[in-house]
Design an enzyme around this catalytic site. Structure first.
Site, PDB file in Angstrom:
ATOM      1  N   LYS A 196       0.791  -1.231   0.000  1.00 36.42           N
ATOM      2  CA  LYS A 196       0.000   0.000   0.000  1.00 36.42           C
ATOM      3  C   LYS A 196       0.826   1.286   0.000  1.00 36.42           C
ATOM      4  CE  LYS A 196      -4.124   0.176   0.370  1.00 36.42           C
ATOM      5  NZ  LYS A 196      -5.246   0.157  -0.610  1.00 36.42           N
ATOM      6  N   SER A 204      -0.023  -9.818  -1.122  1.00 32.85           N
ATOM      7  CA  SER A 204      -0.135  -8.369  -0.997  1.00 32.85           C
ATOM      8  C   SER A 204       0.103  -7.808   0.399  1.00 32.85           C
ATOM      9  CB  SER A 204      -1.504  -7.921  -1.516  1.00 32.85           C
ATOM     10  OG  SER A 204      -2.521  -8.668  -0.891  1.00 32.85           O
TER      11      SER A 204
HETATM   12  C1  PLP Z   1      -3.112  -6.873   2.011  1.00 42.38           C
HETATM   13  C2  PLP Z   1      -4.036  -6.223   1.047  1.00 42.38           C
HETATM   14  N1  PLP Z   1      -4.350  -6.879  -0.076  1.00 42.38           N
HETATM   15  C3  PLP Z   1      -5.181  -6.342  -0.987  1.00 42.38           C
HETATM   16  C4  PLP Z   1      -5.755  -5.105  -0.798  1.00 42.38           C
HETATM   17  C5  PLP Z   1      -6.712  -4.569  -1.845  1.00 42.38           C
HETATM   18  O1  PLP Z   1      -6.213  -3.468  -2.515  1.00 42.38           O
HETATM   19  P1  PLP Z   1      -7.153  -2.509  -3.368  1.00 42.38           P
HETATM   20  O2  PLP Z   1      -8.046  -1.780  -2.402  1.00 42.38           O
HETATM   21  O3  PLP Z   1      -6.215  -1.619  -4.082  1.00 42.38           O
HETATM   22  O4  PLP Z   1      -7.962  -3.379  -4.264  1.00 42.38           O
HETATM   23  C6  PLP Z   1      -5.450  -4.381   0.351  1.00 42.38           C
HETATM   24  C7  PLP Z   1      -6.018  -3.049   0.585  1.00 42.38           C
HETATM   25  O5  PLP Z   1      -5.785  -2.415   1.581  1.00 42.38           O
HETATM   26  C8  PLP Z   1      -4.561  -4.951   1.296  1.00 42.38           C
HETATM   27  O6  PLP Z   1      -4.238  -4.294   2.428  1.00 42.38           O
END
Ligand code: PLP
Length: 519
Positions: free
Chosen positions: A63, A316
């Site tokens: 992020k 992510s």
């Molecule tokens: C660990 C994680 N994965 C995925 C996402 C999803 O991202 P987006 O809101 O850009 O779709 C987030 C959003 O905060 C996140 O913290």
């Protein structure tokens, strides 16, 4: 409230995004994260599976790329006034860290209910925390009010071209790290990362398929694709809290609709199984949202029978609540169809329990719960490890039914999995001369059957609780109907068993909750 201006009034096209992604100064705070091959999963799926390790970023999620890209491009006046965000999650940490690097005051409004660990993390990265309201919407309202009062710039978590372009740098790294990818899987919350990576990939290597993955209980992209425009979901599940978003962003949706090849949804159990896969291949512990893309990859490979392809999923984030791992571990086996949960009715008579176990054979039993109900029938709750997935579960159900046992498959019953399994028991209605014992025995396939075999069928079992925790020793709590006259013979038999055991009949918890009398 000031909004950082998108670079132009006309919607940005793919070439605009490509330029902005190439220019994004994310490496002032972020690193090029490794693309790691998952050896075990690659072999299991006959494809090359690679994981983009965004958990390795300084804030343990991607992020900060988007937050920093936007904040770095503010005017000097905007920087001087400071920024504000409303978030209890990874965005908050990204904004805080970027603020400290840029020397910009970053205020983060978090709901009062935010766990201390998250508040401390934001403070640790230099963020100024304001706790307000009981939920995210109230915190956001306060953030907007403070922005208006103090002239702060609001940094949105996903729906802004510069935030999207910052997340898009992941796509650039992916194609530089492996120019032969066939598929890329991305998590979708508000759609920022999916939009950024998809638009970039379609500019550079349009043949790579880009797939968005959502949690099935917060599928705001799916809803928007079906409707043709962003819609607000009534409620969202919060297990994968990073992606628990009710409405996809307008700009992120525009890009996802245009550039994603496909979108799929996965269950919480499948996410848990992916957390386990990541741990087993890399030793990293992902947060649930962090494992979402991999859960989607696995499901997609099976559904489309992909073979010999080069696949990448973005891990992510890894800002997990440690205690949620208990739930993750419990549900991972169900997510992989490696465990089946059954409710079975057996006759209440000596030996019935043993006969039932014989049908399960030497399959590993993961859980066994039973409490004496009445003189005729007993309902037991049993978990079985499955090596052959759904097919094996179907065979077990068939064998049990053929042997005359009424049986229900509870493997997909959410209420049973979350609550009922822990609530089985209570005091028996009838008067029992019951004694309670705890046992420890070495864990191996068939251990439970062997335990029952050794115990013999002389004494009626009136209570049984067994849960395999994946440790070396299984622990059983077992009630027997034993008259005073049989006690000596019974304890002599226990000694012969060779397992560790303890008489728990006078244990206060037993007296309070399970035995016929409380005195
Ligand atoms: C660990 C994680 N994965 C995925 C996402 C999803 O991202 P987006 O809101 O850009 O779709 C987030 C959003 O905060 C996140 O913290």
């Amino acid at each position: 409230m000031q909004q950082a201006q998108p670079s132009r009034v006309q919607p940005m096209d793919g070439a605009d995004y490509l330029r902005d992604i190439l220019r994004a100064p994310v490496y002032e705070v972020a690193m090029t994260s490794p693309l790691q091959t998952m050896k075990r999963l690659s072999e299991r799926f006959n494809n090359q599976v690679q994981l983009k390790r965004e958990d390795r970023q300084p804030v343990h999620s991607f992020k900060l790329r988007g937050a920093h890209n936007m904040m770095a491009q503010l005017t000097e006046a905007q920087k001087k006034a400071g920024v504000i965000a409303a978030s209890a999650g990874n965005h908050a940490q990204g904004v805080a860290l970027s603020g400290s690097r840029l020397g910009v005051k970053a205020t983060i409004v978090m709901p009062r209910t935010t766990p201390a660990i998250k508040v401390d993390a934001v403070r640790g990265f230099g963020g100024h925390v304001v706790l307000h309201g009981n939920n995210f919407d109230e915190a956001k309202g306060m953030a907007q009010q403070l922005a208006d009062e103090h002239g702060y710039t609001f940094v949105p978590p996903f729906d802004h071209p510069q935030v999207i372009a910052g997340q898009g740098t992941i796509g650039l790294e992916l194609v530089q790290q492996n120019g032969h990818l066939d598929y890329i899987f991305l998590p979708v919350g508000g759609g920022g990362i999916a939009a950024g990576v998809a638009v970039l990939i379609k500019q550079l290597m349009p043949n790579i398929k880009v797939i968005g993955v959502e949690a099935e209980d917060s599928a705001c992209l799916r809803a928007a694709l079906d409707a043709g425009f962003p819609v607000t979901l009534d409620r969202v599940g919060t297990f994968a809290d990073g992606v628990a978003v009710k409405r996809i962003g307008d700009e992120s949706f525009r890009l996802c609709q245009q550039y994603l090849d496909d979108s799929i949804t996965v269950s919480s159990d499948a996410i848990c199984a992916a957390v386990q896969d990541i741990f087993e291949d890399t030793r990293a512990i992902s947060e649930p949202s962090g494992a979402l893309a991999l859960a989607g990859l696995k499901q997609y490979v099976e559904k489309h029978q992909l073979k010999d392809k080069q696949l990448a999923a973005v891990l992510s984030g890894a800002n997990t609540n440690f205690h949620s791992l208990r739930y993750v571990s419990e549900r991972a086996e169900l997510g992989e169809k490696r465990e089946g949960l059954l409710a079975v009715t057996i006759p209440e008579q000596t030996g019935a329990f043993f006969n039932f176990c014989q049908i399960l054979g030497d399959r590993a039993v993961t859980e066994f719960n039973y409490r004496y109900g009445d003189d005729h029938l007993a309902n037991i709750f049993v978990g079985v490890r499955l090596l052959g997935g759904q097919e094996e579960l179907d065979n077990i159900l068939r064998d049990l039914r053929q042997a005359g046992y009424p049986v229900e498959d509870l493997s997909d019953d959410e209420m049973a999995k979350v609550h009922v399994r822990y609530m089985i028991g209570g005091r028996p209605l009838a008067n029992l001369s019951e004694r309670l014992y705890s046992f420890e025995f070495p864990e191996y396939p068939g251990a439970l059957l062997h335990f029952l075999q050794t115990l013999g069928t002389h004494w009626n079992i009136s209570l049984f609780n067994y849960r395999n925790h994946g440790s070396d020793y299984g622990r059983v709590l077992c009630g027997f109907e034993i008259g005073d006259q049989d006690l000596l013979a019974f304890t002599a038999h226990l000694r012969e068993l060779g397992y560790g055991w303890k008489d728990e009949t006078s244990n206060p918890a037993y007296r309070f909750f399970l035995s016929k009398t409380t005195d």
